[in-house]
Motif scaffolding. Structure first.
Motif, PDB file in Angstrom:
ATOM      1  N   HIS A  36       0.871  -1.179   0.000  1.00  0.00           N
ATOM      2  CA  HIS A  36       0.000   0.000   0.000  1.00  0.00           C
ATOM      3  C   HIS A  36       0.904   1.224   0.000  1.00  0.00           C
ATOM      4  O   HIS A  36       1.648   1.441   0.962  1.00  0.00           O
ATOM      5  CB  HIS A  36      -0.880   0.045   1.253  1.00  0.00           C
ATOM      6  CG  HIS A  36      -1.876  -1.059   1.323  1.00  0.00           C
ATOM      7  ND1 HIS A  36      -2.653  -1.267   2.441  1.00  0.00           N
ATOM      8  CD2 HIS A  36      -2.265  -1.996   0.429  1.00  0.00           C
ATOM      9  CE1 HIS A  36      -3.453  -2.304   2.224  1.00  0.00           C
ATOM     10  NE2 HIS A  36      -3.226  -2.760   1.014  1.00  0.00           N
TER      11      HIS A  36
ATOM     12  N   LYS B 251      -3.399   4.017   3.803  1.00  0.00           N
ATOM     13  CA  LYS B 251      -2.485   2.886   3.573  1.00  0.00           C
ATOM     14  C   LYS B 251      -2.461   1.941   4.778  1.00  0.00           C
ATOM     15  O   LYS B 251      -2.716   0.742   4.661  1.00  0.00           O
ATOM     16  CB  LYS B 251      -1.078   3.410   3.260  1.00  0.00           C
ATOM     17  CG  LYS B 251      -1.015   4.233   1.979  1.00  0.00           C
ATOM     18  CD  LYS B 251       0.347   4.841   1.732  1.00  0.00           C
ATOM     19  CE  LYS B 251       0.679   5.990   2.644  1.00  0.00           C
ATOM     20  NZ  LYS B 251      -0.146   7.188   2.426  1.00  0.00           N
TER      21      LYS B 251
ATOM     22  N   THR C 245      -1.396  -1.277  -4.323  1.00  0.00           N
ATOM     23  CA  THR C 245      -2.418  -0.233  -4.382  1.00  0.00           C
ATOM     24  C   THR C 245      -1.771   1.108  -4.079  1.00  0.00           C
ATOM     25  O   THR C 245      -1.059   1.247  -3.077  1.00  0.00           O
ATOM     26  CB  THR C 245      -3.545  -0.494  -3.365  1.00  0.00           C
ATOM     27  OG1 THR C 245      -4.149  -1.759  -3.640  1.00  0.00           O
ATOM     28  CG2 THR C 245      -4.604   0.594  -3.437  1.00  0.00           C
ATOM     29  N   GLU C 246      -2.014   2.084  -4.948  1.00  0.00           N
ATOM     30  CA  GLU C 246      -1.504   3.429  -4.715  1.00  0.00           C
ATOM     31  C   GLU C 246      -2.667   4.314  -4.289  1.00  0.00           C
ATOM     32  O   GLU C 246      -3.619   4.508  -5.044  1.00  0.00           O
ATOM     33  CB  GLU C 246      -0.837   3.995  -5.970  1.00  0.00           C
ATOM     34  CG  GLU C 246      -0.254   5.379  -5.743  1.00  0.00           C
ATOM     35  CD  GLU C 246       0.563   5.876  -6.924  1.00  0.00           C
ATOM     36  OE1 GLU C 246       1.209   6.929  -6.782  1.00  0.00           O
ATOM     37  OE2 GLU C 246       0.550   5.225  -7.988  1.00  0.00           O
TER      38      GLU C 246
END
Length: 202
Positions: free
Chosen positions: A36, A43, A181-182
Motif C-alpha cells: 500500500h 495505507k 495499491t496506490e
C-alpha cells in the motif's frame, strides 16, 4: 429513469455466466506480497482492516511498526488489550524521522524492526504479517532494499501474506509484489488547517 425488469434480469444473468466462467479458472492459493503506497490517506488503515479480518477468522497474525512511536492508537490499543493472543504487536520505531532527527538511531531501530519482521514471517503459524511504514525506512535507506526483496523471494513461507505500507514504495518492491495499491490524494483536511483526529488518523 425506468428500467425494464426482464431486460435487466437477462443482462445480469449473462454477466453472471461470464463472471462464473472467469472465476472457474482462479484456483491457486498463495501467500501474497501486498504493498500500500501513495500520497493519499488510508495505507495503514486498509492494512489494519486485513489484520482485523484475520483476527475475526482466528488466524494468527503480527504487526511490526517501523516508524511510528509508542503513541496510543485505536488499533494498537485494541489489539494489545483484546487480541494479543491472536495478533502480536511490535512498535519498533521512535517516531517520525523529522521528530527524532537522529539518522544513526533511526537506522538501528529500523534494522531491529526488520530482524523482528523476518522472525515473524519465518514463523509459518503467522498467516499475515503487517510491516507498517516499512516503505519509509526503505526510502531513507535505513534498510537495504536488496536484502528485503531477497528475503521475501527466498524465505517467505508459501502461504504467508506480507503487507507493507508507506509512501514512495521502491520499484524493486513493487516488481515482486502480487498486489499493489496506490492511494491517490485528492483532498485532505490537513491542508485546510485541520489536525489529525482520533478515530480518523489514530
Amino acid at each position: 429513469m425506468s428500467v425494464d425488469p426482464e431486460r435487466h434480469a437477462m443482462k445480469m444473468a449473462k454477466k453472471k455466466a461470464s463472471r462464473d466462467k472467469i472465476m472457474a479458472t482462479k484456483t491457486d492459493e498463495k501467500g501474497l506480497i501486498i504493498v500500500h503506497t501513495g500520497k493519499g490517506k488510508g495505507k495503514s488503515s486498509a492494512a489494519f482492516g486485513m489484520i482485523f479480518r484475520c483476527i475475526a477468522h482466528d488466524m494468527k497474525c503480527a504487526v511490526v511498526q517501523f516508524i511510528k512511536g509508542g503513541m496510543s492508537t485505536g488499533e494498537r490499543d485494541m489489539i494489545l488489550d483484546k487480541f494479543s493472543d491472536t495478533c502480536s504487536f511490535h512498535t519498533m520505531g521512535e517516531g517520525f524521522t523529522w521528530e527524532t532527527q537522529d539518522r544513526t538511531r533511526d537506522t538501528e531501530m529500523a534494522q531491529a524492526a526488520w530482524e523482528k519482521a523476518k522472525e515473524l514471517i519465518r514463523d509459518e503459524s503467522n498467516k499475515m504479517v503487517l510491516l507498517d511504514e516499512i516503505n519509509i525506512a526503505l526510502r531513507y535507506d535505513y534498510l537495504d532494499i536488496n536484502d528485503v526483496v531477497q528475503f521475501l523471494a527466498e524465505e517467505k513461507p508459501h502461504m504467508t501474506h506480507v503487507v507493507m505500507t508507506g509512501r514512495n514504495a521502491k520499484d524493486d518492491l513493487i516488481e515482486i509484489a502480487d498486489l499493489v495499491t496506490e492511494m491517490e490524494l485528492i483532498k485532505h483536511p490537513f491542508r485546510s488547517g485541520v489536525k489529525a483526529q482520533i478515530g480518523v488518523e489514530f
